[in-house]
Design a protein around this motif. Structure first.
Motif, mmCIF file in Angstrom:
data_model
loop_
_atom_site.group_PDB
_atom_site.id
_atom_site.type_symbol
_atom_site.label_atom_id
_atom_site.label_comp_id
_atom_site.label_asym_id
_atom_site.label_seq_id
_atom_site.Cartn_x
_atom_site.Cartn_y
_atom_site.Cartn_z
ATOM 1 N N GLY A 48 126.299 -1.896 43.652
ATOM 2 C CA GLY A 48 127.269 -1.674 42.586
ATOM 3 C C GLY A 48 126.939 -0.395 41.836
ATOM 4 O O GLY A 48 125.761 -0.043 41.673
ATOM 5 N N VAL A 49 127.984 0.322 41.399
ATOM 6 C CA VAL A 49 127.799 1.581 40.669
ATOM 7 C C VAL A 49 128.796 1.653 39.523
ATOM 8 O O VAL A 49 129.992 1.403 39.717
ATOM 9 C CB VAL A 49 128.010 2.809 41.576
ATOM 10 C CG1 VAL A 49 127.796 4.096 40.774
ATOM 11 C CG2 VAL A 49 127.088 2.774 42.778
ATOM 12 N N SER A 50 128.301 1.994 38.329
ATOM 13 C CA SER A 50 129.168 2.272 37.183
ATOM 14 C C SER A 50 128.771 3.624 36.596
ATOM 15 O O SER A 50 127.579 3.886 36.390
ATOM 16 C CB SER A 50 129.027 1.193 36.101
ATOM 17 O OG SER A 50 129.487 -0.056 36.572
ATOM 18 N N HIS A 51 129.758 4.470 36.361
ATOM 19 C CA HIS A 51 129.531 5.749 35.687
ATOM 20 C C HIS A 51 130.169 5.660 34.300
ATOM 21 O O HIS A 51 131.350 5.293 34.185
ATOM 22 C CB HIS A 51 130.155 6.901 36.472
ATOM 23 C CG HIS A 51 129.578 7.088 37.845
ATOM 24 N ND1 HIS A 51 128.295 7.541 38.053
ATOM 25 C CD2 HIS A 51 130.110 6.877 39.070
ATOM 26 C CE1 HIS A 51 128.058 7.615 39.351
ATOM 27 N NE2 HIS A 51 129.143 7.214 39.991
ATOM 28 N N ILE A 52 129.413 5.987 33.270
ATOM 29 C CA ILE A 52 129.882 5.856 31.891
ATOM 30 C C ILE A 52 129.678 7.182 31.167
ATOM 31 O O ILE A 52 128.590 7.762 31.205
ATOM 32 C CB ILE A 52 129.136 4.730 31.165
ATOM 33 C CG1 ILE A 52 129.372 3.388 31.877
ATOM 34 C CG2 ILE A 52 129.582 4.636 29.707
ATOM 35 C CD1 ILE A 52 128.513 2.253 31.377
ATOM 36 N N LEU A 53 130.736 7.636 30.498
ATOM 37 C CA LEU A 53 130.670 8.876 29.736
ATOM 38 C C LEU A 53 131.421 8.679 28.424
ATOM 39 O O LEU A 53 132.595 8.298 28.424
ATOM 40 C CB LEU A 53 131.306 10.023 30.530
ATOM 41 C CG LEU A 53 131.526 11.358 29.802
ATOM 42 C CD1 LEU A 53 130.195 11.938 29.325
ATOM 43 C CD2 LEU A 53 132.243 12.351 30.712
ATOM 44 N N ASN A 54 130.727 8.900 27.301
ATOM 45 C CA ASN A 54 131.405 8.834 26.000
ATOM 46 C C ASN A 54 130.661 9.682 24.972
ATOM 47 O O ASN A 54 129.590 10.223 25.245
ATOM 48 C CB ASN A 54 131.574 7.385 25.518
ATOM 49 C CG ASN A 54 130.262 6.655 25.358
ATOM 50 O OD1 ASN A 54 129.296 7.184 24.808
ATOM 51 N ND2 ASN A 54 130.206 5.420 25.848
ATOM 52 N N ASP A 55 131.247 9.763 23.782
ATOM 53 C CA ASP A 55 130.694 10.621 22.728
ATOM 54 C C ASP A 55 129.347 10.128 22.219
ATOM 55 O O ASP A 55 128.535 10.916 21.720
ATOM 56 C CB ASP A 55 131.667 10.699 21.549
ATOM 57 C CG ASP A 55 132.866 11.587 21.860
ATOM 58 O OD1 ASP A 55 132.796 12.313 22.868
ATOM 59 O OD2 ASP A 55 133.862 11.543 21.121
ATOM 60 N N HIS A 56 129.111 8.813 22.307
ATOM 61 C CA HIS A 56 127.912 8.235 21.697
ATOM 62 C C HIS A 56 126.707 8.232 22.637
ATOM 63 O O HIS A 56 125.593 8.551 22.229
ATOM 64 C CB HIS A 56 128.196 6.806 21.227
ATOM 65 C CG HIS A 56 129.365 6.706 20.297
ATOM 66 N ND1 HIS A 56 129.340 7.239 19.035
ATOM 67 C CD2 HIS A 56 130.593 6.151 20.443
ATOM 68 C CE1 HIS A 56 130.491 7.003 18.425
ATOM 69 N NE2 HIS A 56 131.277 6.355 19.271
ATOM 70 N N ARG A 57 126.942 7.875 23.899
ATOM 71 C CA ARG A 57 125.826 7.699 24.824
ATOM 72 C C ARG A 57 125.702 8.809 25.854
ATOM 73 O O ARG A 57 124.773 8.815 26.658
ATOM 74 C CB ARG A 57 125.965 6.352 25.540
ATOM 75 C CG ARG A 57 125.759 5.155 24.630
ATOM 76 C CD ARG A 57 125.817 3.859 25.399
ATOM 77 N NE ARG A 57 127.167 3.559 25.868
ATOM 78 C CZ ARG A 57 127.478 2.500 26.617
ATOM 79 N NH1 ARG A 57 126.529 1.672 26.995
ATOM 80 N NH2 ARG A 57 128.728 2.277 26.979
ATOM 81 N N GLY A 58 126.632 9.749 25.844
ATOM 82 C CA GLY A 58 126.589 10.805 26.843
ATOM 83 C C GLY A 58 126.993 10.280 28.211
ATOM 84 O O GLY A 58 127.871 9.423 28.328
ATOM 85 N N PHE A 59 126.334 10.763 29.250
ATOM 86 C CA PHE A 59 126.672 10.431 30.634
ATOM 87 C C PHE A 59 125.509 9.672 31.258
ATOM 88 O O PHE A 59 124.388 10.169 31.336
ATOM 89 C CB PHE A 59 126.967 11.719 31.408
ATOM 90 C CG PHE A 59 127.323 11.524 32.858
ATOM 91 C CD1 PHE A 59 127.862 10.332 33.341
ATOM 92 C CD2 PHE A 59 127.128 12.570 33.760
ATOM 93 C CE1 PHE A 59 128.189 10.185 34.672
ATOM 94 C CE2 PHE A 59 127.460 12.434 35.096
ATOM 95 C CZ PHE A 59 127.982 11.229 35.555
ATOM 96 N N CYS A 60 125.786 8.439 31.706
ATOM 97 C CA CYS A 60 124.763 7.640 32.382
ATOM 98 C C CYS A 60 125.383 6.926 33.584
ATOM 99 O O CYS A 60 126.605 6.764 33.672
ATOM 100 C CB CYS A 60 124.108 6.635 31.438
ATOM 101 S SG CYS A 60 125.205 5.321 30.870
ATOM 102 N N THR A 61 124.538 6.513 34.506
ATOM 103 C CA THR A 61 124.962 5.782 35.698
ATOM 104 C C THR A 61 124.164 4.491 35.776
ATOM 105 O O THR A 61 122.940 4.503 35.621
ATOM 106 C CB THR A 61 124.743 6.623 36.961
ATOM 107 O OG1 THR A 61 125.541 7.807 36.886
ATOM 108 C CG2 THR A 61 125.113 5.847 38.211
#
Length: 323
Positions: free
Chosen positions: A303-316
């Motif tokens: 499983g893979v999730s890519h998350i990008l937002n103003d608070h946490r930046g970019f993480c996988t």
């Protein structure tokens, strides 16, 4: 520090960093255990944005203007608010969940059957392996096309999923790329699990006994010899199944091996790493330099999730298990 980049296409609109419409939050999700890939977007200042359901959507993430495709699908739902809009997108494998039909196949490989299911469901194929060859196989409309795909994948020991281009993969795990992440460098969080033995052996009982020197055309009632396939050992419980499509010892054996590969509870875990858009289903992951030795090794990505937002930046976020 590298500057995060993104490229989002929704219908005829393309969004990149620095544009008037501001990206507040984005996440993409794919898993071998969930039928369809999904994405969630929150956009600020959307006054000039034109979006409608079923618009094609693609998302690329990366750094310094170099981006990699992480999701392809269509707009599913749109939620307009005063100063922002929230968008949910899904991949086309969602169609297979709502598709039901009846078909009968004779002397076909599992791959041939999968190709026909994809054609009837208007789905594009990326890679479809042949799998086992079946003298006869029936699809019933009591379950969805996706459930039939899952059952065929289980019998063949294959994975079934949509890749980042929204094309279907039906294949055994053979990673062409293995990503390495190191404790103290890339890994932000990691947890691992060691399950109990669970199912250690699978026994498949077929419709006897075409394999007893008579061939697949033989009438199964001509002999009482059983068709049986076995995979695994006595380390856990034994799962015994009757499988009418197994008319030879060889097919029963392959089905037992395929089912064990999918049902066997394996050590695995979950970790969060610095955003890496290259990570995808079908790849492997190497974990190294962990303080606990047992957490190091090379694993299969499930499983893979890519998350990008103003608070946490970019993480996988990566889910993995022993191959």
């Amino acid at each position: 520090m590298l500057k995060i980049s993104y490229k989002i296409k929704i219908g005829s609109t393309t969004l990149t960093e620095g544009k008037e419409t501001h990206l507040l939050d984005i996440s993409t999700h794919s898993s071998l255990n969930i039928p369809a890939n999904s994405c969630y977007l929150t956009l600020g200042s959307p006054k000039n944005l034109t979006i409608t359901p079923d618009d094609p959507i693609s998302i690329e993430l990366g750094y310094e203007k170099k981006t990699t495709l992480v999701f392809t699908g269509k707009v599913n739902t749109i939620n307009w608010e005063i100063n922002q809009v929230k968008i949910e997108g899904v991949s086309s494998l969602e169609n297979a969940i709502a598709t039901h039909f009846n078909s009968l196949y004779e002397k076909s490989s599992a791959g041939d059957i999968v190709q026909d299911i994809l054609k009837q469901g208007k789905l594009k194929a990326n890679q479809v392996e042949n799998g086992i060859t079946l003298s006869s196989y029936a699809l019933g409309d009591t379950i969805s096309a996706y459930e039939h795909l899952q059952q065929l994948a289980q019998k063949c020991g294959c994975d079934i999923y949509a890749n980042t281009e929204d094309k279907i993969v039906f294949a055994k795990y053979k990673p062409s790329t293995t990503h390495e992440f190191k404790y103290g460098e890339d890994i932000l969080f990691l947890s691992s699990q060691q399950p109990s033995a669970g199912i250690g052996k699978v026994e498949i009982y077929g419709e006897s006994p075409a394999s007893q020197g008579q061939g697949e055309k033989a009438a199964y009632w001509l002999t009482k010899k059983e068709v049986k396939g076995t995979a695994g050992d006595d380390s856990g419980m034994t799962l015994r199944l009757v499988e009418p499509i197994a008319k030879t010892q060889a097919i029963a054996q392959k089905i037992a091996q395929g089912i064990l590969a999918n049902l066997h509870e394996k050590p695995g875990g979950k970790m969060k790493v610095i955003g890496n858009a290259e990570v995808k289903l079908g790849d492997g992951v190497k974990i190294s330099k962990m303080p606990i030795t047992q957490q190091n090794g090379t694993f299969k990505i499930t499983g893979v999730s890519h998350i990008l937002n103003d608070h946490r930046g970019f993480c996988t976020i990566i889910n993995w298990e022993e191959p």
